[in-house]
Motif scaffolding. Structure first.
Motif, PDB file in Angstrom:
ATOM      1  N   ILE A   1      12.397 -32.563 -26.180  1.00 42.00           N
ATOM      2  CA  ILE A   1      12.285 -33.676 -27.135  1.00 42.00           C
ATOM      3  C   ILE A   1      13.008 -33.277 -28.414  1.00 42.00           C
ATOM      4  CG2 ILE A   1      10.685 -35.142 -28.426  1.00 42.00           C
ATOM      5  CD1 ILE A   1       8.533 -34.262 -26.351  1.00 42.00           C
ATOM      6  N   THR A   2      13.999 -34.074 -28.773  1.00 44.19           N
ATOM      7  CA  THR A   2      14.751 -33.784 -30.001  1.00 44.19           C
ATOM      8  C   THR A   2      14.304 -34.710 -31.122  1.00 44.19           C
ATOM      9  OG1 THR A   2      16.450 -35.294 -29.250  1.00 44.19           O
ATOM     10  CG2 THR A   2      16.817 -32.950 -28.840  1.00 44.19           C
ATOM     11  N   ASP A   3      14.626 -34.330 -32.342  1.00 45.33           N
ATOM     12  CA  ASP A   3      14.294 -35.145 -33.523  1.00 45.33           C
ATOM     13  C   ASP A   3      12.808 -35.446 -33.597  1.00 45.33           C
ATOM     14  OD1 ASP A   3      17.206 -36.765 -32.494  1.00 45.33           O
ATOM     15  OD2 ASP A   3      17.092 -35.429 -34.229  1.00 45.33           O
ATOM     16  N   ALA A   4      12.014 -34.453 -33.210  1.00 46.34           N
ATOM     17  CA  ALA A   4      10.567 -34.650 -33.293  1.00 46.34           C
ATOM     18  C   ALA A   4      10.094 -34.349 -34.705  1.00 46.34           C
ATOM     19  CB  ALA A   4       9.877 -33.728 -32.298  1.00 46.34           C
ATOM     20  N   LEU A   5       8.956 -34.919 -35.052  1.00 42.72           N
ATOM     21  CA  LEU A   5       8.416 -34.731 -36.403  1.00 42.72           C
ATOM     22  C   LEU A   5       7.300 -33.699 -36.402  1.00 42.72           C
ATOM     23  CD1 LEU A   5       9.709 -37.706 -36.477  1.00 42.72           C
ATOM     24  CD2 LEU A   5       8.248 -37.979 -38.465  1.00 42.72           C
TER      25      LEU A   5
ATOM     26  N   ILE B   1      11.383 -29.847 -29.330  1.00 42.94           N
ATOM     27  CA  ILE B   1      10.169 -29.392 -28.642  1.00 42.94           C
ATOM     28  C   ILE B   1      10.473 -29.290 -27.158  1.00 42.94           C
ATOM     29  CG2 ILE B   1       7.731 -29.892 -28.229  1.00 42.94           C
ATOM     30  CD1 ILE B   1       8.235 -29.720 -31.168  1.00 42.94           C
ATOM     31  N   VAL B   2      10.151 -28.158 -26.572  1.00 42.87           N
ATOM     32  CA  VAL B   2      10.345 -28.000 -25.126  1.00 42.87           C
ATOM     33  C   VAL B   2       8.988 -28.057 -24.451  1.00 42.87           C
ATOM     34  CG1 VAL B   2      11.242 -26.522 -23.301  1.00 42.87           C
ATOM     35  CG2 VAL B   2      12.377 -26.585 -25.534  1.00 42.87           C
ATOM     36  N   VAL B   3       8.867 -28.961 -23.495  1.00 47.67           N
ATOM     37  CA  VAL B   3       7.590 -29.193 -22.832  1.00 47.67           C
ATOM     38  C   VAL B   3       7.702 -28.869 -21.348  1.00 47.67           C
ATOM     39  CG1 VAL B   3       5.849 -30.927 -22.254  1.00 47.67           C
ATOM     40  CG2 VAL B   3       7.027 -31.028 -24.450  1.00 47.67           C
ATOM     41  N   ASP B   4       6.734 -28.115 -20.851  1.00 47.00           N
ATOM     42  CA  ASP B   4       6.719 -27.798 -19.430  1.00 47.00           C
ATOM     43  C   ASP B   4       5.314 -27.986 -18.901  1.00 47.00           C
ATOM     44  OD1 ASP B   4       8.291 -25.019 -17.630  1.00 47.00           O
ATOM     45  OD2 ASP B   4       7.637 -27.027 -17.008  1.00 47.00           O
ATOM     46  N   ASN B   5       5.156 -28.844 -17.900  1.00 50.86           N
ATOM     47  CA  ASN B   5       3.830 -29.063 -17.342  1.00 50.86           C
ATOM     48  C   ASN B   5       2.805 -29.483 -18.385  1.00 50.86           C
ATOM     49  OD1 ASN B   5       3.120 -28.980 -14.671  1.00 50.86           O
ATOM     50  ND2 ASN B   5       3.244 -26.745 -14.542  1.00 50.86           N
ATOM     51  N   ASN B   6       3.228 -30.376 -19.244  1.00 47.02           N
ATOM     52  CA  ASN B   6       2.380 -30.881 -20.322  1.00 47.02           C
ATOM     53  C   ASN B   6       1.923 -29.791 -21.294  1.00 47.02           C
ATOM     54  OD1 ASN B   6       1.520 -33.400 -21.354  1.00 47.02           O
ATOM     55  ND2 ASN B   6      -0.599 -32.853 -20.941  1.00 47.02           N
ATOM     56  N   LYS B   7       2.704 -28.724 -21.366  1.00 48.31           N
ATOM     57  CA  LYS B   7       2.408 -27.701 -22.364  1.00 48.31           C
ATOM     58  C   LYS B   7       3.662 -27.452 -23.196  1.00 48.31           C
ATOM     59  CE  LYS B   7      -1.397 -24.755 -20.941  1.00 48.31           C
ATOM     60  NZ  LYS B   7      -2.182 -25.890 -20.468  1.00 48.31           N
ATOM     61  N   ILE B   8       3.468 -27.211 -24.457  1.00 44.74           N
ATOM     62  CA  ILE B   8       4.622 -26.945 -25.318  1.00 44.74           C
ATOM     63  C   ILE B   8       4.984 -25.479 -25.177  1.00 44.74           C
ATOM     64  CG2 ILE B   8       5.434 -26.879 -27.699  1.00 44.74           C
ATOM     65  CD1 ILE B   8       3.505 -29.284 -28.186  1.00 44.74           C
TER      66      ILE B   8
ATOM     67  N   LYS C   1       5.188 -38.692 -29.452  1.00 40.71           N
ATOM     68  CA  LYS C   1       4.209 -37.984 -28.634  1.00 40.71           C
ATOM     69  C   LYS C   1       4.974 -36.857 -27.954  1.00 40.71           C
ATOM     70  CE  LYS C   1       2.310 -40.458 -25.288  1.00 40.71           C
ATOM     71  NZ  LYS C   1       1.281 -41.098 -24.411  1.00 40.71           N
ATOM     72  N   MET C   2       4.450 -35.638 -28.029  1.00 38.30           N
ATOM     73  CA  MET C   2       5.139 -34.509 -27.394  1.00 38.30           C
ATOM     74  C   MET C   2       4.566 -34.206 -26.019  1.00 38.30           C
ATOM     75  SD  MET C   2       5.265 -32.040 -30.704  1.00 38.30           S
ATOM     76  CE  MET C   2       5.842 -32.588 -32.297  1.00 38.30           C
TER      77      MET C   2
END
Lengths: 252, 570, 432
Positions: free
Chosen positions: C4-8, C21-28, C406-407
């Motif tokens: 996810i880019t341009d996250a706040l 933000i890099v998300v894997d299996n609903n975990k950051i 939402k991340m």
């Protein structure tokens, strides 16, 4: 002559809004009518009669009405708000906004008064035998004028912001005050019997007289010289220079 | 849902009705030819029926308005009413809370209101507030007059890219039209300066207000936008500014309208029709401005009428607001928006005995009385700059009654006799003319005449019924009744729902938000975006990806489509 | 894996919006561009996993269902005569709207964390207004920046890089080299250490120093004493000259001004200084807001109620008077008979007397995390994390509103859902 005596029925913990406790609201009313006047306690709408015992002797209009409050009113606010005539005598402590916007009549407190006593006062007289708190005779947030007329006397001490945004009238505190009395003063007269600090900041008109010690002077006053006022010699200052203020500050 | 309004004395200038008793049939939120016997019937009892009021210029939502609220708790506490079963609490007089904004407009019989100015970067905020204003249909005009991309494309004389920017800017801000405030001045104010005339060069961008205004008008017509460029002239509030106003209005001749309407709408002319050279010899030049309007069909205006008492000035004219604050020794808020525009908020109190205020008050009325065609001079108070909108009924009464005006003139500073023409003007507007200035004319100026401002078949069922019988009242003499009737509608109907009855709110449906989706050829959009991407990379403090207003902020959209059309340019 | 880019960032008032933000299996699993503080917030820590309740605060918590907890919360608020709804700053605007509605429904006082932070700034705005600008104006134009009672190196780590000091802008191509940085504080902070000039003022004397500067600026240096607040007059005169020399000056202020003696008058005075400087050159002032959406609460509350915070709904219409209607005002007077603390940590930040009173009354906590407020709570309702698991609106310190993404997907109900259900239950209890 109508005398109404009010006593709290039990200890009041959540503040009551007592703006209906006023000669203007009681004048010419029967005991039953007075009892059924609205009073709010927190978010509960109730009546004067529910919270206080009410005894009425005689009858008369507002100007001939004397209200005697016996007991602890330290959680009853807005007593005497907007009153135009009559007398309120409080034998106990009283909560905020006592006599706010009053334009006539007299309130006398045999005890302490909480903050904003005499807020936006226009006339009449307010006497506190004990201590006052913050914002004595001051204005409401954002207004350019607070007290415009009338007289407030505090026999004890007061806290910060006495007479903030004052445009007229007279405040006399026999004891000490907190910081910044006469802030943004645009008229009126404040006399402090005891000590204070940072008086007269942003004053444009009006008079402040300090008989005790000034802990910190604002660096915005021009010393004019000595002057005798009512037989006492003071150092006389003019200011606040920032706005080319023409306020007068007398320091012993 | 069917509704039938019987026995109304309908004043509907668009459809040629000047007060004849006409039935109005409503079905599913629209005015139709007829309805079935199952329709609910409202008997208007011979009373005045008009289309719901339409306001083209009012500061009702967004950053400036909210700063006004934050700065003025003393205003908020002055108009308080508690919640009821169907209404939320109301506060404020010059800066009402969002609920009061909607209820009070509806109570006056108004059903559509446009926020006068929003910067693109702060448009999300404007929409958050618009969303919470109940009942009325609304929209917002987007500021373009000092934006860096605007000035760059104007300097490059690239109308295609400018049109693409305006189209994209309207999408980004979900805006309804092109607003231009003190063009060029917003950028100058970035370093505390201002433009002094339409030919001043804005440093670092090398464009003049003249060029900005003409270019925006050109692209406005290229895009065939429903509304024309909406201009707050340079030099607002400076004695002698009428010259700048006339020069600005002349520019309209350089562009041909793409629709049946003006190419330039000049707003709150009260503040821009000043003669003299200083506060001492300050005088009205409303006659010059009105004369221009009388001789040109491509420019319209609105009054910006002043109401004595408390007001809050708030505009994107940052430098003017600072000057105001300094003059009045008043509290001052300023809100520059990077790469876009400025803004300032300053409370004011208009006093009858102050000569300048009295002259200003008279100027507003002169503008309306001296402009012959009411379609060219809309009724506004530039709320809350001239005064709060709840006072529109006062303005209506003044326009309809010379008697009332003369009484008022007696109570204001005598300077109006020397500096204004008002005391000698005896024209009295009739109900049709008032309907034009507050409904039909506004709808036409905004390009919404198909569905707003009239009571013909196909119009939105936005209707107001007032407690006066036009054939039985003499507005000139009974001006107090006129004022009280227009203050509080007997009925306000919005989209076929009764929302006000006898001045009380009866329902609070949400309104719709009008915005314009304009299309341009893809290549121009792409070219333009290259410049925008650079601006975000180097100068904006937020990411491009987070800039545009998202769908969730406009839950009841009413999209008007527009797009590039070839346009004749003189 | 999703990127996810341009996250706040949901931490401080800088509201940085350039995070990856890099998300894997609903975990950051990775965060780029965030500062330490933001990263820690986003990564999160051990959460409260289920609602819990206890009748008396000395006992252990018992796990309960959301239904039970919500019902109990509604009962507490419904019965209360002087409820307090406090916190809000770590939640999104959508939550604030629900809170204000609930305050109306229950005749409560609603207040936010600004009360221990920047509420004095709001009081100052009532007096003097707020001459400000969006942060990009400072980035592009400001050549003199003053941090007064504010230590961004510590509390707003990316502020200087993104907006105020190191950033390069259209008129400030040289970045740091084109800007003069001045720090005014009671001690030499990390920010002071990297400033061009540091002026040390005595604790509690900011108000006097600002007045002295204003006197000098207005041509009345003659009445200013030789030293004010520990600062020699010479230095004050020099400072005024420096300030006047700016093409675009900016002042950022923090707790050093809002929480020392004279409090809101400090800000008020600073605002007047800015206004007066505008007669010479361009100046703006901005509060360094702490929480990422404390500004948002002030905005939402203002447009919904006419007042920015500390609103008392007990009589059905908003009443505003800080000193009377703020959270600590009613807590210190022991008037509050029930409290709901949401997205704010009263237990950690309130004066001891207030916390002592909270310990005596029924308290509902709505928060993802265990914190000192949990210790004084009776009903605890864990929720999804705003800005990480819930999308919505937040306002940056300069009033710019942004949409937070939402991340990851929430596993718990959101604040909005919980407040909706509490409000519904309160209405049922009232018989509607």
């Amino acid at each position: 002559m109508q005398t109404v005596t009010i006593k709290p029925r039990k200890e009041i913990k959540i503040s009551v809004e007592g703006e209906n406790i006023s000669p203007d609201k009681f004048g010419g009313k029967t005991e039953k009518e007075i009892q059924s006047l609205v009073a709010w306690m927190g978010n509960q709408k109730t009546t004067i009669g529910e919270l206080f015992s009410v005894k009425v002797e005689g009858s008369g209009p507002a100007a001939d009405t004397k209200i005697v409050l016996e007991g602890d009113f330290s959680r009853v606010k807005r007593i005497g708000e907007g009153m135009t005539a009559g007398l309120i005598l409080i034998n106990g402590n009283v909560d905020m906004h006592l006599g706010a916007k009053m334009s006539g009549g007299k309130i006398s407190v045999n005890g302490n008064a909480d903050s904003w006593a005499g807020r936006e006062m226009k006339g009449g007289e307010l006497i506190v035998e004990g201590n006052a708190a913050y914002y004595l005779g001051a204005g409401y947030r954002g207004e350019s004028c607070g007290m415009r007329g009338g007289k407030i006397t505090v026999m004890g001490n007061a806290l910060d912001f006495v007479g903030e945004h004052m445009c007229g009238g007279e405040i006399l505190v026999k004891g000490n005050t907190g910081i910044l009395p006469g802030l943004s003063n645009n008229g009126g007269k404040i006399v402090i019997g005891g000590n204070t600090s940072r008086p007269g900041s942003e004053m444009s008109k009006g008079t402040i007289i300090v008989n005790g010690k000034v802990e910190e002077m604002m660096p915005v006053f021009k010393l004019e010289g000595d002057e005798v006022v009512d037989g006492v010699t003071y150092r006389k200052y003019t200011g606040d220079v920032i706005g080319n203020g023409k306020g007068l500050l007398y320091v012993k | 849902m069917e509704l039938l309004i019987k026995n109304g004395a309908v004043v509907d200038p668009v459809n040629g009705n000047k007060g004849d008793k006409t039935d109005i049939s409503i079905k599913d939120g629209k005015i139709v030819n007829k309805v079935s016997t199952k329709a609910t019937v409202i008997d208007a009892g011979g009373r005045l029926v008009m289309a719901g009021g339409v306001d083209a210029h009012s500061h009702i939502a967004g950053a400036k308005v909210n700063v006004g609220r934050m700065m003025r708790p003393e205003d908020s506490r002055s108009g308080i009413s508690p919640r009821t079963k169907i209404t939320r609490p109301c506060t404020g007089y010059t800066v009402p809370n969002v609920y009061a904004m909607g209820y009070r407009y509806a109570q006056m019989g108004y059903t559509t209101v446009f926020e006068a100015a929003q910067a693109i970067m702060k448009a999300r905020h404007t929409h958050e507030e618009l969303e919470e204003i109940p009942i009325i249909d609304k929209g917002a005009l987007t500021l373009f007059g000092s934006n860096w991309p605007t000035m760059d494309f104007v300097r490059e004389k690239d109308m295609d890219k400018l049109a693409a920017y305006v189209a994209w800017g309207l999408l980004a801000s979900r805006g309804f039209g092109v607003k231009c405030v003190n063009p060029g001045g917003g950028e100058m104010w970035g370093f505390g300066k201002n433009v002094t005339g339409i030919d001043d060069i804005v440093p670092s961008f090398d464009v003049t207000p003249r060029e900005i205004i003409v270019s925006l008008m050109k692209v406005n017509e290229m895009l065939g936008l429903p509304h024309s460029v909406h201009l707050h002239c340079n030099n607002l509030g400076n004695p002698g500014n009428y010259k700048t106003t006339l020069e600005s209005m002349e520019l309209a001749n350089q562009v041909k309208a793409s629709k049946d309407r003006q190419v330039m709408h000049v707003t709150h002319l009260l503040f821009n029709s000043w003669g003299g050279t200083n506060w001492g010899d300050f005088e009205s030049k409303a006659d010059e401005v009105a004369n221009f309007l009388n001789n040109h069909d491509n420019v319209t205006g609105d009054m910006g009428q002043m109401i004595f008492g408390s007001a809050t000035t708030m505009t994107a004219d940052g430098p003017k607001q600072y000057a105001n604050a300094k003059l009045l020794h008043a509290k001052w808020s300023n809100g520059d928006v990077e790469l876009e525009d400025a803004s300032g908020v300053v409370p004011i109190y208009y006093v009858k005995q102050i000569s300048v205020h009295a002259i200003m008050w008279a100027i507003g009325l002169e503008l309306a009385l001296l402009t012959k065609d009411p379609y060219k001079m809309l009724l506004t108070t530039d709320h809350p700059n001239g005064g709060p909108f709840v006072n529109y009924s006062e303005v209506i009464a003044l326009l309809m009654s010379n008697k009332k005006r003369q009484e008022e003139i007696k109570s204001v500073h005598e300077a109006v006799h020397a500096k204004n023409k008002l005391p000698g003007l005896d024209r009295e507007l009739d109900f049709s003319e008032i309907a034009i200035m507050t409904r039909a004319g506004t709808a036409k100026v905004l390009g919404l005449l198909d569905t707003k401002g009239h009571l013909g078949v196909g119009a939105d069922a936005d209707i107001s019924i007032y407690d006066i019988k036009p054939d039985q009242i003499d507005p000139s003499v009974e001006h107090a009744k006129i004022k009280s009737a227009f203050s509080s509608a007997a009925y306000t109907i919005k989209g076929g729902n009764v929302v006000v009855k006898d001045g009380q709110i009866t329902a609070t449906p949400p309104g719709r938000t009008y915005w314009v989706d304009a299309k341009v050829p893809q290549q121009y959009h792409d070219e333009m975006m290259k410049d925008i991407v650079k601006k975000f990379k180097n100068y904006y403090s937020i990411q491009l990806a987070n800039y545009m207003v998202q769908d969730e902020y406009v839950t009841h959209p009413q999209v008007v489509k527009a797009g590039s059309v070839p346009v004749e340019v003189n | 894996m999703t990127v996810i880019t341009d996250a706040l960032c949901p931490f401080c008032g800088c509201l940085c919006d350039d995070l990856t933000i890099v998300v894997d299996n609903n975990k950051i699993t990775d965060i780029k561009n965030a500062c330490k503080l933001g990263s820690a917030k986003i990564m999160g820590h051990h959460r409260i996993e289920a609602p819990m309740m206890r009748a008396d605060k000395k006992s252990e918590f018992k796990e309960v269902s959301y239904e039970e907890a919500i019902n109990e919360a509604a009962q507490i608020l419904f019965k209360s005569k002087r409820p307090l709804l406090y916190g809000w700053a770590s939640a999104l605007c959508e939550v604030h709207k629900k809170g204000i509605l609930l305050a109306e429904e229950t005749g409560a006082i609603i207040d936010n964390t600004a009360t221990v932070c920047h509420a004095p700034s709001t009081l100052a705005v009532h007096e003097k207004g707020l001459p400000s600008a969006t942060l990009g104006q400072i980035k592009n134009r400001s050549d003199v920046t003053v941090f007064w009672g504010s230590n961004p190196v510590h509390a707003h780590p990316r502020h200087m890089g993104r907006y105020s000091v190191f950033a390069k802008g259209f008129f400030q191509e040289k970045g740091r080299k084109g800007r003069k940085v001045i720090v005014v504080d009671v001690r030499k902070t990390e920010t002071a250490a990297m400033a061009d000039e540091f002026i040390q003022v005595q604790q509690g004397s900011d108000y006097l120093v600002i007045s002295a500067l204003r006197a000098i600026l207005s041509g009345h240096a003659d009445v200013v004493p030789e030293s004010v607040g520990g600062v020699p007059k010479e230095q004050l005169v020099k400072l005024v000259d420096t300030l006047k020399s700016a093409k675009f000056g900016s002042i950022f202020f923090g707790m050093g001004l809002t929480q020392s003696i004279s409090r809101y008058k400090n800000i008020d005075n600073a605002i007047s200084l800015i206004t007066e400087l505008n007669a010479f050159t361009k100046y703006v002032i901005t509060p360094m807001r702490g929480h990422y959406n404390v500004t948002g609460f002030g905005q939402v509350c203002s447009w919904e109620t006419g007042f920015a915070t500390a609103v008392d709904f007990s009589r059905g219409a908003p009443y505003y008077n800080p000193g009377e209607t703020a959270a600590n005002d009613v807590l210190m007077r022991k008037e509050t008979d029930a409290a709901m603390i949401i997205a704010g940590d009263a237990g950690a930040h309130f004066p001891a007397d207030s916390v002592r009173h909270l310990a005596r009354i029924p308290v509902i906590q709505i928060d993802p995390y265990w914190n000192p407020t949990t210790e004084v709570s009776n009903v605890v309702i864990p929720v999804a994390i705003c800005g990480v698991e819930v999308a919505g609106t937040a306002y940056r310190m300069d009033g710019v509103s942004l949409h937070m993404r939402k991340m990851i997907e929430p596993t718990l109900p959101t604040d909005v859902e919980v407040l909706d259900r509490i409000t519904e239950r309160v209405r049922e209890l009232r018989g509607e």
